[in-house]
Scaffold this motif. Structure first.
Motif, PDB file in Angstrom:
ATOM      1  N   VAL A   1       0.843  -1.206   0.000  1.00 29.12           N
ATOM      2  CA  VAL A   1       0.000   0.000   0.000  1.00 29.12           C
ATOM      3  C   VAL A   1       0.875   1.253   0.000  1.00 29.12           C
ATOM      4  CG1 VAL A   1      -1.984  -1.028   1.194  1.00 29.12           C
ATOM      5  CG2 VAL A   1      -0.126  -0.040   2.545  1.00 29.12           C
ATOM      6  N   GLU A   2       0.296   2.350  -0.487  1.00 28.25           N
ATOM      7  CA  GLU A   2       1.023   3.627  -0.464  1.00 28.25           C
ATOM      8  C   GLU A   2       0.901   4.262   0.909  1.00 28.25           C
ATOM      9  OE1 GLU A   2       0.761   6.650  -3.380  1.00 28.25           O
ATOM     10  OE2 GLU A   2       0.718   5.228  -5.037  1.00 28.25           O
ATOM     11  N   ILE A   3       2.040   4.624   1.478  1.00 28.69           N
ATOM     12  CA  ILE A   3       2.052   5.294   2.785  1.00 28.69           C
ATOM     13  C   ILE A   3       2.662   6.680   2.575  1.00 28.69           C
ATOM     14  CG2 ILE A   3       2.961   5.250   5.146  1.00 28.69           C
ATOM     15  CD1 ILE A   3       3.009   2.152   4.863  1.00 28.69           C
ATOM     16  N   PRO A   4       1.920   7.752   2.890  1.00 30.92           N
ATOM     17  CA  PRO A   4       2.452   9.110   2.651  1.00 30.92           C
ATOM     18  C   PRO A   4       3.774   9.341   3.384  1.00 30.92           C
ATOM     19  CG  PRO A   4       0.126   9.184   3.265  1.00 30.92           C
ATOM     20  CD  PRO A   4       0.585   7.775   3.489  1.00 30.92           C
ATOM     21  N   GLU A   5       4.675  10.071   2.701  1.00 33.95           N
ATOM     22  CA  GLU A   5       5.995  10.360   3.281  1.00 33.95           C
ATOM     23  C   GLU A   5       5.871  11.175   4.576  1.00 33.95           C
ATOM     24  OE1 GLU A   5       8.839   9.080   1.899  1.00 33.95           O
ATOM     25  OE2 GLU A   5       7.329   8.096   0.701  1.00 33.95           O
ATOM     26  N   VAL A   6       4.797  11.962   4.673  1.00 39.61           N
ATOM     27  CA  VAL A   6       4.590  12.796   5.870  1.00 39.61           C
ATOM     28  C   VAL A   6       4.508  11.910   7.116  1.00 39.61           C
ATOM     29  CG1 VAL A   6       3.001  14.417   6.985  1.00 39.61           C
ATOM     30  CG2 VAL A   6       3.407  14.571   4.530  1.00 39.61           C
ATOM     31  N   ILE A   7       3.813  10.779   6.993  1.00 34.49           N
ATOM     32  CA  ILE A   7       3.674   9.840   8.125  1.00 34.49           C
ATOM     33  C   ILE A   7       5.050   9.286   8.504  1.00 34.49           C
ATOM     34  CG2 ILE A   7       2.756   7.577   8.820  1.00 34.49           C
ATOM     35  CD1 ILE A   7       0.250   8.257   7.153  1.00 34.49           C
ATOM     36  N   THR A   8       5.824   8.888   7.490  1.00 35.45           N
ATOM     37  CA  THR A   8       7.167   8.343   7.726  1.00 35.45           C
ATOM     38  C   THR A   8       8.049   9.364   8.420  1.00 35.45           C
ATOM     39  OG1 THR A   8       6.885   7.233   5.589  1.00 35.45           O
ATOM     40  CG2 THR A   8       9.053   7.096   6.577  1.00 35.45           C
ATOM     41  N   GLY A   9       8.075  10.598   7.858  1.00 25.17           N
ATOM     42  CA  GLY A   9       8.925  11.657   8.407  1.00 25.17           C
ATOM     43  C   GLY A   9       8.536  12.057   9.813  1.00 25.17           C
ATOM     44  N   LEU A  10       7.250  12.318  10.009  1.00 30.56           N
ATOM     45  CA  LEU A  10       6.780  12.756  11.327  1.00 30.56           C
ATOM     46  C   LEU A  10       6.938  11.651  12.370  1.00 30.56           C
ATOM     47  CD1 LEU A  10       3.552  14.813  10.515  1.00 30.56           C
ATOM     48  CD2 LEU A  10       5.771  15.677  11.249  1.00 30.56           C
ATOM     49  N   GLY A  11       6.711  10.403  11.961  1.00 28.44           N
ATOM     50  CA  GLY A  11       6.858   9.259  12.885  1.00 28.44           C
ATOM     51  C   GLY A  11       8.265   9.160  13.437  1.00 28.44           C
ATOM     52  N   GLY A  12       9.261   9.273  12.526  1.00 26.89           N
ATOM     53  CA  GLY A  12      10.666   9.214  12.941  1.00 26.89           C
ATOM     54  C   GLY A  12      11.045  10.372  13.840  1.00 26.89           C
ATOM     55  N   ALA A  13      10.619  11.588  13.438  1.00 23.27           N
ATOM     56  CA  ALA A  13      10.931  12.792  14.231  1.00 23.27           C
ATOM     57  C   ALA A  13      10.293  12.709  15.617  1.00 23.27           C
ATOM     58  CB  ALA A  13      10.447  14.035  13.493  1.00 23.27           C
ATOM     59  N   LEU A  14       9.065  12.170  15.683  1.00 24.26           N
ATOM     60  CA  LEU A  14       8.350  12.041  16.954  1.00 24.26           C
ATOM     61  C   LEU A  14       9.071  11.078  17.900  1.00 24.26           C
ATOM     62  CD1 LEU A  14       5.663  12.908  18.394  1.00 24.26           C
ATOM     63  CD2 LEU A  14       4.685  10.759  17.571  1.00 24.26           C
ATOM     64  N   LEU A  15       9.511   9.947  17.350  1.00 21.59           N
ATOM     65  CA  LEU A  15      10.242   8.954  18.157  1.00 21.59           C
ATOM     66  C   LEU A  15      11.514   9.548  18.752  1.00 21.59           C
ATOM     67  CD1 LEU A  15      10.061   5.527  16.300  1.00 21.59           C
ATOM     68  CD2 LEU A  15       9.796   5.865  18.745  1.00 21.59           C
ATOM     69  N   ILE A  16      12.242  10.295  17.914  1.00 21.11           N
ATOM     70  CA  ILE A  16      13.490  10.910  18.373  1.00 21.11           C
ATOM     71  C   ILE A  16      13.190  11.989  19.411  1.00 21.11           C
ATOM     72  CG2 ILE A  16      15.431  12.362  17.620  1.00 21.11           C
ATOM     73  CD1 ILE A  16      15.328  10.577  15.015  1.00 21.11           C
ATOM     74  N   GLY A  17      12.089  12.719  19.224  1.00 16.08           N
ATOM     75  CA  GLY A  17      11.664  13.723  20.198  1.00 16.08           C
ATOM     76  C   GLY A  17      11.354  13.103  21.557  1.00 16.08           C
ATOM     77  N   VAL A  18      10.653  11.964  21.545  1.00 15.73           N
ATOM     78  CA  VAL A  18      10.324  11.252  22.794  1.00 15.73           C
ATOM     79  C   VAL A  18      11.604  10.735  23.460  1.00 15.73           C
ATOM     80  CG1 VAL A  18       9.103   9.264  23.793  1.00 15.73           C
ATOM     81  CG2 VAL A  18       7.999  10.624  22.015  1.00 15.73           C
ATOM     82  N   ALA A  19      12.540  10.231  22.632  1.00 18.61           N
ATOM     83  CA  ALA A  19      13.820   9.731  23.164  1.00 18.61           C
ATOM     84  C   ALA A  19      14.613  10.870  23.819  1.00 18.61           C
ATOM     85  CB  ALA A  19      14.641   9.093  22.048  1.00 18.61           C
ATOM     86  N   LEU A  20      14.582  12.050  23.185  1.00 16.59           N
ATOM     87  CA  LEU A  20      15.275  13.219  23.733  1.00 16.59           C
ATOM     88  C   LEU A  20      14.642  13.617  25.076  1.00 16.59           C
ATOM     89  CD1 LEU A  20      17.368  15.507  23.288  1.00 16.59           C
ATOM     90  CD2 LEU A  20      15.587  16.775  22.098  1.00 16.59           C
ATOM     91  N   TRP A  21      13.306  13.657  25.114  1.00 13.54           N
ATOM     92  CA  TRP A  21      12.566  14.003  26.337  1.00 13.54           C
ATOM     93  C   TRP A  21      12.889  13.005  27.458  1.00 13.54           C
ATOM     94  CZ3 TRP A  21       8.077  11.336  28.415  1.00 13.54           C
ATOM     95  CH2 TRP A  21       7.464  12.015  29.491  1.00 13.54           C
ATOM     96  N   SER A  22      12.928  11.703  27.128  1.00 14.90           N
ATOM     97  CA  SER A  22      13.281  10.665  28.117  1.00 14.90           C
ATOM     98  C   SER A  22      14.698  10.865  28.644  1.00 14.90           C
ATOM     99  CB  SER A  22      13.181   9.270  27.497  1.00 14.90           C
ATOM    100  OG  SER A  22      11.860   8.973  27.146  1.00 14.90           O
ATOM    101  N   SER A  23      15.609  11.253  27.738  1.00 10.32           N
ATOM    102  CA  SER A  23      17.014  11.487  28.127  1.00 10.32           C
ATOM    103  C   SER A  23      17.120  12.662  29.087  1.00 10.32           C
ATOM    104  CB  SER A  23      17.869  11.768  26.884  1.00 10.32           C
ATOM    105  OG  SER A  23      17.759  10.729  25.956  1.00 10.32           O
ATOM    106  N   ILE A  24      16.385  13.736  28.790  1.00 12.45           N
ATOM    107  CA  ILE A  24      16.408  14.933  29.652  1.00 12.45           C
ATOM    108  C   ILE A  24      15.860  14.579  31.045  1.00 12.45           C
ATOM    109  CG2 ILE A  24      15.406  17.245  29.983  1.00 12.45           C
ATOM    110  CD1 ILE A  24      15.520  17.493  26.842  1.00 12.45           C
ATOM    111  N   ARG A  25      14.763  13.820  31.069  1.00 11.92           N
ATOM    112  CA  ARG A  25      14.180  13.382  32.350  1.00 11.92           C
ATOM    113  C   ARG A  25      15.183  12.551  33.152  1.00 11.92           C
ATOM    114  NH1 ARG A  25       8.676  10.356  32.082  1.00 11.92           N
ATOM    115  NH2 ARG A  25       9.130  10.261  34.287  1.00 11.92           N
ATOM    116  N   TRP A  26      15.893  11.645  32.465  1.00  7.52           N
ATOM    117  CA  TRP A  26      16.891  10.788  33.128  1.00  7.52           C
ATOM    118  C   TRP A  26      18.017  11.648  33.707  1.00  7.52           C
ATOM    119  CZ3 TRP A  26      21.981   9.515  33.292  1.00  7.52           C
ATOM    120  CH2 TRP A  26      22.311   8.328  33.954  1.00  7.52           C
TER     121      TRP A  26
END
Length: 357
Positions: A326-351
């Protein structure tokens, strides 16, 4: 590994974050002006000029959002390379990434898929963009299989590491780490997934997917083996960790990352030159982010940032496999990756705060 290999310009660690992006901003300005000129030359209307200008800008943003994880992985590999090889990657490597992967690679796909010469492929891109885009689209299954397999091996290689002692998603990563010493476990897993998907496709499609995926796996293993041999020989000659093998690894990795962006770009524009401008601007930001991460030691400051990047890579591999159905829009791919890295950064700051407190 020797401790002095921490960055290409360690004496400039006090630079402000914005200063790292000077060349990226300069290339952005030049690229958008060139895009506007292309629009005017092609349409002779303000509307046509603004359309091409806008497409270049959107492609640049798309490439940047898809490339956070690429920059983090680059920095992770670069920090262990000798300063000489770091500089080589950040100059020659980025030229190969911008011109090789964003211009030559789409042409090569058409050359192979349509069985025509390189000159004919350039003529097709310039004068018959619809036909060129159609050939690119038809090659999508093979590209998804090759790139998905390579990236899945990269992602799993990070988690199936018996020396890995920092876990972000603890309940999952600790379980994976238990099986890290089993030889070839990542290869077995990836092959299992590939076989299942090729069976689901069936017929010629399934065969095409399987062959391309096997080539993706072979490329990953060949780069690993060649990299190990080259760096070992260099280390024996110079008594220091080299970088030619790591350089090759990073170039192939960048190629796999750019598959997604290059194919997705054709949904926005069928003009090879417009795509090259947009993705080239994005690639310059990857370079700037990579330098900043290495020089400022960001990866060691934020302990889960790498984890976020490798989760993003593994999910990108899964998405590439799904894109064969199926076709998956690039926006979903891009935002998904950026969101994961954002959550990882937030977890690192909390730690960091918890550790400091």
């Amino acid at each position: 590994m020797s401790s002095h290999h921490t960055g290409p310009l360690p004496e400039r660690r006090d630079r402000g974050a914005i200063s790292y992006f000077f060349w990226a901003f300069a290339v952005t300005a030049a690229g958008l002006i060139l895009g506007g000129w292309l629009g005017w030359a092609g349409s002779r209307t303000v509307e046509g000029t603004l359309t091409i200008f806008f497409i270049c800008a959107v492609l640049a943003v798309l490439e940047i959002s898809l490339s956070f994880d690429n920059a983090i992985v680059n920095a992770n590999k670069l920090k262990d390379m000798s300063p000489v090889w770091q500089r080589r990657f950040l100059t020659w490597g980025i030229l190969i990434a911008v011109f090789g992967m964003r211009i030559v690679f789409p042409l090569l796909i058409v050359v192979v898929a349509a069985d025509i010469g390189p000159v004919e492929a350039i003529r097709l891109a310039a004068s018959e963009p619809e036909a060129y885009a159609r050939i690119m689209h038809e090659a999508h299954l093979s590209i998804a299989a090759f790139g998905g397999t390579f990236l899945m091996m990269v992602g799993l290689g990070f988690f199936f590491d018996h020396e890995k002692d920092i876990h972000w998603v603890r309940w999952l990563e600790e379980r994976i780490a238990r099986y890290a010493s089993v030889k070839g476990i990542e290869i077995a897993l990836v092959l299992g997934v590939v076989m299942a998907i090729s069976q689901l496709h069936g017929g010629d499609k399934g065969h095409s997917f399987l062959v391309s995926a096997i080539w993706g796996l072979i490329t990953f293993l060949a780069v690993e083996v060649l990299g190990g041999i080259l760096d070992r020989n260099e280390a024996m000659k110079t008594g220091a960790q080299g970088g030619l093998g790591a350089f090759l690894y990073l170039e192939v990795l960048d190629a796999s990352f750019s598959f997604d962006g290059v194919i997705g770009a054709f949904a926005l524009s069928q003009n090879l030159f417009v795509i090259a401008i947009g993705l080239g601007i994005g690639a310059m930001y990857v370079r700037s982010m990579t330098i900043m991460l290495v020089e400022k030691g960001t990866l060691s400051q934020y302990r889960y940032l790498e984890h976020g990047a490798f989760y993003a890579i593994t999910i990108l591999a899964v998405i590439m496999f799904l894109q064969s159905f199926v076709e998956i829009p690039e926006v979903i791919t891009g935002l998904g990756g950026a969101l994961l890295i954002g959550v990882a950064l937030w977890s690192s700051i909390r730690w960091n705060r918890a550790a400091a407190g």
